[in-house]
Motif scaffolding. Sequence first.
Motif, mmCIF file in Angstrom:
data_model
loop_
_atom_site.group_PDB
_atom_site.id
_atom_site.type_symbol
_atom_site.label_atom_id
_atom_site.label_comp_id
_atom_site.label_asym_id
_atom_site.label_seq_id
_atom_site.Cartn_x
_atom_site.Cartn_y
_atom_site.Cartn_z
ATOM 1 N N TYR A 36 0.825 -1.214 0.000
ATOM 2 C CA TYR A 36 0.000 0.000 0.000
ATOM 3 C C TYR A 36 0.860 1.265 0.000
ATOM 4 C CZ TYR A 36 -3.272 3.582 1.382
ATOM 5 O OH TYR A 36 -4.008 4.729 1.432
ATOM 6 N N PHE A 37 1.750 1.362 0.975
ATOM 7 C CA PHE A 37 2.548 2.576 1.068
ATOM 8 C C PHE A 37 3.547 2.687 -0.068
ATOM 9 C CE2 PHE A 37 1.037 2.635 5.509
ATOM 10 C CZ PHE A 37 0.495 3.912 5.489
ATOM 11 N N GLY A 38 4.006 1.550 -0.582
ATOM 12 C CA GLY A 38 4.878 1.593 -1.755
ATOM 13 C C GLY A 38 4.170 2.250 -2.927
ATOM 14 N N PHE A 39 2.939 1.866 -3.164
ATOM 15 C CA PHE A 39 2.151 2.457 -4.250
ATOM 16 C C PHE A 39 1.934 3.949 -4.014
ATOM 17 C CE2 PHE A 39 -2.160 3.473 -5.945
ATOM 18 C CZ PHE A 39 -1.853 3.399 -7.284
ATOM 19 N N ILE A 40 1.519 4.306 -2.819
ATOM 20 C CA ILE A 40 1.243 5.705 -2.501
ATOM 21 C C ILE A 40 2.516 6.556 -2.611
ATOM 22 C CG2 ILE A 40 0.506 7.298 -0.681
ATOM 23 C CD1 ILE A 40 -1.767 5.638 -1.980
ATOM 24 N N LEU A 41 3.618 6.067 -2.087
ATOM 25 C CA LEU A 41 4.862 6.829 -2.132
ATOM 26 C C LEU A 41 5.382 6.982 -3.552
ATOM 27 C CD1 LEU A 41 6.609 5.469 1.066
ATOM 28 C CD2 LEU A 41 5.610 7.736 0.734
ATOM 29 N N LEU A 42 5.227 5.941 -4.366
ATOM 30 C CA LEU A 42 5.651 6.055 -5.761
ATOM 31 C C LEU A 42 4.830 7.109 -6.503
ATOM 32 C CD1 LEU A 42 6.272 2.348 -6.776
ATOM 33 C CD2 LEU A 42 7.972 4.165 -6.589
ATOM 34 N N ILE A 69 -2.674 -1.254 -11.363
ATOM 35 C CA ILE A 69 -1.836 -1.355 -10.165
ATOM 36 C C ILE A 69 -2.676 -1.115 -8.907
ATOM 37 C CG2 ILE A 69 0.127 -0.349 -8.932
ATOM 38 C CD1 ILE A 69 1.413 0.145 -11.675
ATOM 39 N N GLY A 70 -3.612 -0.178 -8.969
ATOM 40 C CA GLY A 70 -4.513 0.059 -7.842
ATOM 41 C C GLY A 70 -5.360 -1.161 -7.528
ATOM 42 N N LEU A 71 -5.841 -1.830 -8.565
ATOM 43 C CA LEU A 71 -6.603 -3.068 -8.356
ATOM 44 C C LEU A 71 -5.723 -4.147 -7.737
ATOM 45 C CD1 LEU A 71 -8.820 -3.221 -11.555
ATOM 46 C CD2 LEU A 71 -9.561 -2.866 -9.201
ATOM 47 N N PHE A 72 -4.441 -4.184 -8.138
ATOM 48 C CA PHE A 72 -3.510 -5.137 -7.532
ATOM 49 C C PHE A 72 -3.406 -4.901 -6.031
ATOM 50 C CE2 PHE A 72 0.777 -5.612 -5.815
ATOM 51 C CZ PHE A 72 0.887 -6.997 -5.842
ATOM 52 N N VAL A 73 -3.368 -3.641 -5.618
ATOM 53 C CA VAL A 73 -3.283 -3.319 -4.189
ATOM 54 C C VAL A 73 -4.510 -3.860 -3.462
ATOM 55 C CG1 VAL A 73 -3.240 -1.438 -2.499
ATOM 56 C CG2 VAL A 73 -1.813 -1.299 -4.551
ATOM 57 N N ILE A 74 -5.685 -3.663 -4.037
ATOM 58 C CA ILE A 74 -6.927 -4.128 -3.418
ATOM 59 C C ILE A 74 -6.988 -5.652 -3.396
ATOM 60 C CG2 ILE A 74 -9.444 -4.171 -3.666
ATOM 61 C CD1 ILE A 74 -9.128 -1.288 -4.868
ATOM 62 N N VAL A 75 -6.677 -6.269 -4.515
ATOM 63 C CA VAL A 75 -6.730 -7.738 -4.602
ATOM 64 C C VAL A 75 -5.708 -8.369 -3.661
ATOM 65 C CG1 VAL A 75 -6.321 -9.695 -6.150
ATOM 66 C CG2 VAL A 75 -7.720 -7.772 -6.908
#
Length: 104
Positions: A36-42, A69-75
């Motif tokens: 989660y934070f990896g996605f947000i920070l990127l 990529i957002g769907l990957f975070v949720i899944v």
Amino acid sequence: MAASAIDIERNPKFQQLVAARKSLGWTLSIVMLAIYFGFILLVAFNKDLGNFLGWPLYSGAVATVGIVIGLFVIVSAFVLTGIYVVKANKRYDELTRQIVEESR
């Protein structure tokens, strides 16, 4: 006669159960937080990646790389929950059953 809470807490199988659940819980939590934070920070700190996330998947598509990529975070949250449930059903329920039988 039923065992007291103190007797159950002293049971080595109970201590093993608590340690195993705590270890898996923390591991899965750290993995989810990293995703989660990896996605947000990127997204927040990498302007070039921000442009990449806006690329359409194909010509004329509304769906973008960022949506995938957002769907990957949720899944991934569901997958990690599934991993915990499978582990709990296989190992933790058996240990709990053994502890209950020993405490009777």
